[in-house]
Design a protein around this motif. Structure first.
Motif, PDB file in Angstrom:
ATOM      1  N   THR A 162      65.154   9.277  20.416  1.00 22.69           N
ATOM      2  CA  THR A 162      66.223   8.274  19.699  1.00 22.69           C
ATOM      3  C   THR A 162      65.612   7.147  18.812  1.00 22.69           C
ATOM      4  OG1 THR A 162      66.290   6.945  21.734  1.00 22.69           O
ATOM      5  CG2 THR A 162      67.799   8.642  21.688  1.00 22.69           C
ATOM      6  N   SER A 163      66.454   6.843  17.819  1.00 16.63           N
ATOM      7  CA  SER A 163      65.885   5.814  17.151  1.00 16.63           C
ATOM      8  C   SER A 163      65.637   4.503  17.813  1.00 16.63           C
ATOM      9  CB  SER A 163      66.897   5.612  15.738  1.00 16.63           C
ATOM     10  OG  SER A 163      68.057   5.277  16.366  1.00 16.63           O
ATOM     11  N   LYS A 164      66.404   4.184  18.813  1.00 17.71           N
ATOM     12  CA  LYS A 164      66.201   2.924  19.596  1.00 17.71           C
ATOM     13  C   LYS A 164      66.482   2.973  21.045  1.00 17.71           C
ATOM     14  CE  LYS A 164      66.373  -0.582  17.400  1.00 17.71           C
ATOM     15  NZ  LYS A 164      65.405  -1.646  16.615  1.00 17.71           N
TER      16      LYS A 164
ATOM     17  N   GLY B 111      61.362   6.705  18.366  1.00 16.90           N
ATOM     18  CA  GLY B 111      61.835   5.522  17.486  1.00 16.90           C
ATOM     19  C   GLY B 111      61.294   4.273  17.953  1.00 16.90           C
ATOM     20  N   THR B 112      62.001   3.348  18.105  1.00 19.26           N
ATOM     21  CA  THR B 112      61.533   1.854  18.385  1.00 19.26           C
ATOM     22  C   THR B 112      62.305   1.655  19.651  1.00 19.26           C
ATOM     23  OG1 THR B 112      63.038   0.910  17.253  1.00 19.26           O
ATOM     24  CG2 THR B 112      60.794   1.396  16.181  1.00 19.26           C
TER      25      THR B 112
ATOM     26  N   GLU C  71      55.767   3.784  20.915  1.00 13.56           N
ATOM     27  CA  GLU C  71      56.878   4.215  20.085  1.00 13.56           C
ATOM     28  C   GLU C  71      56.380   5.090  19.052  1.00 13.56           C
ATOM     29  OE1 GLU C  71      59.197  -0.064  19.742  1.00 13.56           O
ATOM     30  OE2 GLU C  71      57.254   0.049  18.441  1.00 13.56           O
TER      31      GLU C  71
END
Length: 452
Positions: free
Chosen positions: A365-367, A394-395, A419
């Protein structure tokens, strides 16, 4: 037999005992006390050993006879139904074939064979130790000195299934009526296909049945969730294309077409359910097949548009990356009663690093949010983990990082964050994992020191 277990076989191998003599001893001592039978075993096979070890060795042999299904577990000496069947076979070749068939079909022998095949494909030298290592990566839990694989190997050698660690594929096909190609076909199934087929086999019917009814049976029996809208394209069509089910449509009610399914000649075979059972306890073959790919190839698949492919690839990437620092894979996709229904992607153990149990959560996922980290912290109490690794393409949000820091200040738990940029660095240069983990461990140390 548990799906991640080979039978205990200490002092029960063809180079130590004679199977036909053992069977006769059991028949002659039917109903006798265990101690009396152990004395008979000592006299027959272990009298030349040191006096203080004779009964121990004979006791191990007796326990192995139970593990291999020849003796019943009830008090005293009682031959099992299978043992009685073996006793009635007069031809030696038929006797060892029948025993090998039992091992392959009922005692996870096909898992051992499949593990040897995998090592061969990867070009790894096959020894008892390398087989144990490969089995442990598939969910087993053996010490490197365990002799369970070696004992089984010797009995399979006796029947001509193995020659040393070389597989006689024709003999396996002869004994269990399932070729290597057919086994590979069954192993390629995705979870929802696997459980649907297993449920269909369990019905024991040769007739067409409503696919929706079989789907409901799989859900009720195995807790598997199906996406109803994609059920045909994701489950039924692939199974039909592989020749594992037959499918037909019938018109019911207001012209609605309800698919019906039944088993094919392949999946009607008696060996199919035992084979599916044996495969159920190991990590998905989609994951294990990734061991043969490079980190870059796996990283590319993480970006797949197929959600299942990228999910499996991310888990495989975690296993491959964590193995660089010597962690021992324990289990993947652990869920159920021991985790309250929640899911952990990968668990690792270590006997050499500071933290002994590692819990790795993979996120494509991006976050990563605070709630997602909090869930892992909660599971760590149940799983008794010392370190949590959050691995994401992601981060991790600032709130999630602050929460992780707060937890590390108050608990004996380390939370390591990897990450997307870290993953790319490791893929480009695998040794970078050392500096990344040193960075995270040093940060955790500083956080804990500040609080003391």
């Amino acid at each position: 037999m548990e799906s991640n277990e080979l039978p205990y076989g200490t002092q029960f191998t063809p180079n130590v005992v004679d199977l036909r003599v053992i069977l006769q001893l059991i028949k002659d001592n039917e109903g006798a006390e265990t101690s009396a039978f152990i004395d008979r075993l000592v006299a027959a096979f272990f009298s030349s050993n040191a006096a203080n070890s004779q009964k121990t060795m004979a006791g191990n042999c007796k326990n192995s006879l139970v593990a291999y299904g020849i003796l019943r577990t009830s008090g005293g000496i009682h031959i099992s139904e299978f043992g009685d069947y073996l006793y009635g076979i007069t031809d030696d070749i038929e006797l060892y074939d029948a025993f090998a068939r039992h091992i392959l079909k009922n005692l996870n022998g096909l898992v051992l064979i499949d593990t040897i095949r995998k090592l061969n494909r990867e070009g790894i030298r096959i020894t008892n130790e390398s087989v144990i290592d490969a089995l442990n990566k598939r969910g087993f839990n053996y010490k490197k000195t365990a002799n369970n694989p070696q004992s089984m190997k010797l009995w399979l050698e006796k029947a001509g299934v193995l020659a040393k660690w070389r597989i006689n594929e024709n003999k396996i096909n002869e004994l269990v009526d399932l070729s290597e190609g057919e086994m590979e076909l069954l192993k390629e199934l995705r979870p929802e296909q696997y459980y649907f087929l297993k449920a269909l086999c369990n019905t024991g019917s040769d007739e067409f049945q409503k696919a929706a009814d079989v789907r409901d049976l799989a859900t009720a029996t195995y807790g598997i969730t199906f996406q109803e809208k994609a059920f045909g394209t994701a489950v039924l069509n692939p199974l039909e294309e592989k020749g594992l089910i037959e499918k037909q449509r019938t018109t019911e009610g207001r012209g609605a077409k309800t698919p019906q399914v039944k088993l094919t000649e392949l999946t009607k075979r008696d060996i199919v359910i035992p084979f599916l059972e044996q495969m159920s306890g190991i990590i998905g073959e989609d994951v294990s097949r990734y061991y043969q790919k490079t980190l870059q190839e796996i990283r590319n698949d993480v970006n797949s548009t197929d959600t299942y492919v990228k999910g499996v690839a991310l888990e495989a990437l975690a296993i491959k990356i964590m193995s660089i620092i010597g962690l021992d894979f324990v289990q993947t996709r652990l869920k159920g009663s021991e985790t309250g229904g929640a899911e952990v992607d990968v668990l690792f153990d270590s006997s050499s690093l500071l933290y002994s149990r590692w819990q790795v959560q993979c996120k494509n996922t991006s976050k990563v949010s605070l709630d997602q980290v909090a869930k892992e912290v909660g599971l760590s109490h149940v799983l008794k983990t010392n370190a949590i690794v959050i691995m994401t393409t992601g981060t991790v949000s600032e709130n999630a990082r602050e929460y992780a820091n707060k937890i590390m200040r108050s608990m004996n738990l380390c939370i390591i964050i990897i990450e997307g940029s870290d993953i790319d660095d490791i893929v480009h240069e695998p040794t970078k994992i050392v500096s990344i983990f040193n960075r995270e461990s040093l940060a955790a140390k500083h956080i804990k020191v500040l609080e003391t």
